[in-house]
Write an enzyme that holds these catalytic residues in place. Structure first.
Site, PDB file in Angstrom:
ATOM      1  N   SER A 144       1.327  12.076   7.220  1.00  0.00           N
ATOM      2  CA  SER A 144      -0.015  12.251   7.757  1.00  0.00           C
ATOM      3  C   SER A 144      -0.901  13.107   6.850  1.00  0.00           C
ATOM      4  O   SER A 144      -2.108  12.900   6.793  1.00  0.00           O
ATOM      5  CB  SER A 144       0.046  12.886   9.157  1.00  0.00           C
ATOM      6  OG  SER A 144       0.715  12.020  10.049  1.00  0.00           O
TER       7      SER A 144
ATOM      8  N   GLU B  17      -0.092   5.047  10.023  1.00  0.00           N
ATOM      9  CA  GLU B  17      -1.548   5.194   9.942  1.00  0.00           C
ATOM     10  C   GLU B  17      -2.028   6.460  10.655  1.00  0.00           C
ATOM     11  O   GLU B  17      -3.098   6.497  11.240  1.00  0.00           O
ATOM     12  CB  GLU B  17      -2.264   3.957  10.496  1.00  0.00           C
ATOM     13  CG  GLU B  17      -1.928   2.682   9.783  1.00  0.00           C
ATOM     14  CD  GLU B  17      -1.973   2.826   8.266  1.00  0.00           C
ATOM     15  OE1 GLU B  17      -2.941   3.425   7.755  1.00  0.00           O
ATOM     16  OE2 GLU B  17      -1.038   2.356   7.583  1.00  0.00           O
TER      17      GLU B  17
ATOM     18  N   GLN C 255       1.218   4.804  -0.012  1.00  0.00           N
ATOM     19  CA  GLN C 255       0.606   6.117   0.234  1.00  0.00           C
ATOM     20  C   GLN C 255       1.648   7.131   0.685  1.00  0.00           C
ATOM     21  O   GLN C 255       1.824   8.177   0.070  1.00  0.00           O
ATOM     22  CB  GLN C 255      -0.496   5.997   1.282  1.00  0.00           C
ATOM     23  CG  GLN C 255      -1.132   7.333   1.677  1.00  0.00           C
ATOM     24  CD  GLN C 255      -2.371   7.133   2.529  1.00  0.00           C
ATOM     25  OE1 GLN C 255      -3.385   6.648   2.046  1.00  0.00           O
ATOM     26  NE2 GLN C 255      -2.290   7.496   3.799  1.00  0.00           N
TER      27      GLN C 255
ATOM     28  N   TYR D  60       0.860  -1.183   0.000  1.00  0.00           N
ATOM     29  CA  TYR D  60       0.000   0.000   0.000  1.00  0.00           C
ATOM     30  C   TYR D  60       0.894   1.229   0.000  1.00  0.00           C
ATOM     31  O   TYR D  60       1.479   1.597   1.032  1.00  0.00           O
ATOM     32  CB  TYR D  60      -0.913  -0.020   1.219  1.00  0.00           C
ATOM     33  CG  TYR D  60      -1.927   1.105   1.254  1.00  0.00           C
ATOM     34  CD1 TYR D  60      -3.107   1.020   0.527  1.00  0.00           C
ATOM     35  CD2 TYR D  60      -1.709   2.238   2.032  1.00  0.00           C
ATOM     36  CE1 TYR D  60      -4.048   2.047   0.563  1.00  0.00           C
ATOM     37  CE2 TYR D  60      -2.638   3.268   2.079  1.00  0.00           C
ATOM     38  CZ  TYR D  60      -3.801   3.161   1.342  1.00  0.00           C
ATOM     39  OH  TYR D  60      -4.724   4.173   1.381  1.00  0.00           O
TER      40      TYR D  60
END
Length: 704
Positions: A156, A440, A149, A147
């Protein structure tokens, strides 16, 4: 053969195994009953069956785990991940059983993000066609994904990511491109060496308009020989503080083309040819995976802190230091040193951590229930739960991972010098857990999402009250309930007149709710009336998120013991079948969690007006009495109920049988440096100083 051999001598009396047996004899409840309450019988039965498989699989052997370097550890983790997939296929494990097996093996691996982020994103955001094309092969491990990102310059702030995906109508493709160094994907688990596909978050650009970050399924390595595809550059980012069995990677693209089907299009899509952008029916539909991961991290927090508490509590029960002159212990009429767990300071350090672990267990169950309920509701067009679940999962991820990381470190320190040894199991546990506070969502940034929800809810509640349009059905969740209670009586005072009255859960919850609502009211006033800037309020916003989430933890603990928690399958709450002894023991832990939380940070409770200075003294008295008389006799039983096999803990000092010193010395014999009597390098680096002519040592020995 090892050159190091310890003498065949037992530790001094009393033996650790005898001390733990005595501790267990004092337990006031059935340990199995508490384990069943936490996990359920099926989970415990599965664990027994899984351990029989896991401990006999060479790929899962832990005997050399603490001695490997990074390259060896990664190779072993790759072998481990391959083996667990093959076993799952052989034994037809369900997803829940697979997760349970992973937790027991307890080592991050290169396929972790494939299961934890790649496949859940495909499942939640893919169309039926994309599920056939990408998800089903991924489930068979024909595709191994990650993943992608986070970027070198953005973590963040997902809205700030720079990677672009520009639609090319002439070829019906997207061009993935990395325009700046800061746009390089970074920290991506599994990307460094293992993955052949990635879910790439990139800015969707069509007809010259930027529609913000969207998810694309992007092949990155050849399915023939695993080499990087033209236009893709990737590799491992190097060693980290922990988590070194996972190949966190970096990646960048050079005008790399992918077909239109690469855009995960369950909620938003592009019309072929025209490039017209079709908006999602709700901008927050893609939050599903995010909420799942953050809710899962609450569960991971319970595992991490519970493992540390188990090791530290068992070791503290057998480790003896000093003689308590006021209450000396005797064995065969001889004064012996006092078990560390008998000292009130050690109890104050460890017992609240045990209580927090139980609070996390109950809240993680509730968060997963709410996640599944919200996903079910959204599928039918009902988004009423989304905001609350998203805000709570954000704040709870922040709070529980912060508490777990601090709790693991406190447990390590509470084990004294031996906690510094890798053989205790605590240093590696801490190193591999610490990333949870950052990934996360950074734990300080995340709390702003919780704050926004709280402030919006408060404003809407005040508006309804002022208009006279508020009815009971509109105060339909715990957040609105405690805010409404505060608005009805902002001057509410604690009725407790003695320490014993703080065992009343209604007083505890009133304190948490009043304090949280008071903080919300103050911040809303500062923002709306005083016109303070958001940036100037960030510390207060963090504090209000903590206050709100501590209320959630305390409330879930209390309701969970009462048997008033909703069940995901509509079944009977396991708390309803608890015996009085088990329920009372859990109530003791719940009391400790609530009272200790208040006592450790009394300022906000005092300034809210609910508590007075005299109450803080009462709380201190109640906490010390509770720990000494109720928690102390049950301490080992409480951690035994976590039901962690010795294989999982992999700790010399925290094993079930208490043979800490025997295990510790045995592990030391396996240290690679001890496999030869004379260290490699002696001839080059030691001998020139100590024995330059090869005679000095013999001369000295002759003189002696």
């Amino acid at each position: 053969m090892s050159a190091l051999r310890f003498p065949n001598l037992p530790p001094s009396e009393p033996q650790g195994s005898d001390l733990l047996a005595q501790e267990r004899a004092k337990t006031s409840f059935s340990v199995h009953e508490l384990s069943t309450f936490l996990y359920g019988e099926i989970y415990l039965e599965n664990q027994e069956r899984l351990m029989a498989i896991i401990e006999n699989e060479p790929a899962f052997d832990k005997s050399n785990r603490y001695f490997r370097g990074r390259t060896e550890r990664f190779a072993a983790a790759l072998r481990k991940d391959h083996a667990i997939v093959k076993l799952a296929q052989k034994h037809k494990w369900t997803p829940d059983v697979f997760i349970q097996a992973e937790q027991l093996i307890d080592e991050p691996g290169p396929f972790g993000l494939h299961r934890g982020m790649f496949m859940p994103t495909l499942a939640s955001q893919g169309t039926e066609e994309q599920i056939e094309k990408f998800l089903k092969p991924a489930q068979r491990y024909e595709i191994i994904g990650c993943y992608a990102q986070t970027e070198l310059g953005h973590g963040s702030n997902v809205q700030g990511i720079e990677t672009t995906a520009t639609y090319i109508p002439e070829t019906d493709e997207f061009e993935i491109h990395t325009p700046h160094l800061t746009a390089c994907k970074w920290w991506i688990g599994g990307l460094g060496k293992a993955a052949n596909h990635a879910v790439v978050m990139a800015r969707l650009i069509t007809s010259g308009k930027d529609h913000g970050p969207h998810a694309f399924v992007v092949p990155i390595r050849s399915m023939e020989d695993h080499t990087l595809l033209p236009g893709v550059m990737a590799g491992d980012i190097g060693p980290k503080m922990g988590y070194n069995t996972t190949d966190n990677g970096c990646m960048w693209f050079d005008h790399y083309r992918v077909p239109r089907i690469s855009l995960l299009a369950k909620f938003s899509s592009i019309k072929p040819g025209s490039g017209e952008y079709i908006k999602p029916p709700n901008a927050k539909l893609s939050y599903g995976t995010m909420v799942l991961v953050r809710a899962s991290l609450v569960g991971a927090a319970r595992q991490g802190i519970a493992k540390a508490a188990t090791i530290a509590t068992r070791y503290s029960a057998i480790r003896r230091q000093f003689v308590d002159k006021d209450a000396p212990k005797k064995l065969d009429n001889h004064v012996i040193e006092t078990p560390v767990l008998d000292y009130s300071m050690q109890q104050y350090r460890l017992f609240p951590i045990i209580a927090a672990a139980y609070a996390f267990f109950l809240t993680s169950k509730e968060m997963m229930r709410l996640y599944h309920l919200n996903m079910k509701n959204m599928a039918s067009g009902d988004f009423s739960l989304l905001a609350d679940v998203h805000a709570s999962s954000s704040g709870l991820k922040s709070l529980t991972t912060t508490m777990a990381a601090a709790g693991i470190e406190e447990c390590r320190r509470a084990c004294g010098g031996h906690g510094f040894s890798t053989f205790s199991g605590l240093p590696l546990l801490l190193q591999d857990y610490v990333p949870n506070v950052t990934w996360e969502g950074d734990n300080y940034i995340l709390t702003q999402q919780t704050g926004r929800y709280l402030f919006k809810s408060f404003r809407e509640l005040v508006a309804k009250r002022n208009s006279g349009k508020l009815n009971a059905s509109q105060v339909n969740n715990p957040t609105l309930a405690y805010m409404n209670t505060y608005l009805e009586n902002p001057q509410l005072k604690c009725p407790a007149t003695s320490a014993a009255q703080f065992h009343n859960p209604e007083i505890q919850l009133a304190a948490f709710g009043h304090r949280a609502a008071s903080l919300v009211a103050q911040i809303v006033h500062a923002l709306d009336v005083e016109k303070r800037t958001w940036n100037s309020m960030l510390v207060d916003i963090y504090n209000v998120s903590v206050a709100h989430c501590q209320f959630i933890l305390a409330q879930n603990f209390i309701l969970g013991i009462r048997g008033e928690m909703s069940q995901p399958d509509g079944g009977i709450d396991p708390a309803k079948s608890l015996t009085p002894g088990a329920k009372e023991a859990l109530k003791d832990l719940s009391d400790l969690f609530a009272m200790h939380t208040i006592h450790r940070q009394p300022g906000e409770f005092l300034t809210s007006g609910y508590l007075e200075a005299k109450h803080i003294s009462m709380l201190g008295e109640a906490i010390m009495e509770l720990m000494a008389n109720k928690i102390r006799p049950n301490a080992v039983g409480f951690v035994d109920a976590f039901a962690f096999p010795d294989y999982l803990l992999n700790s010399a000092i925290g094993a079930f049988d208490g043979r800490a010193y025997e295990r510790y010395t045995e592990m030391a014999t396996r240290e690679p440096l001890n496999q030869t009597e004379v260290v490699e390098g002696y001839e080059q680096y030691i001998k020139p100083f100590t024995n330059p002519k090869g005679l000095r040592g013999h001369t000295l020995q002759a003189r002696l």
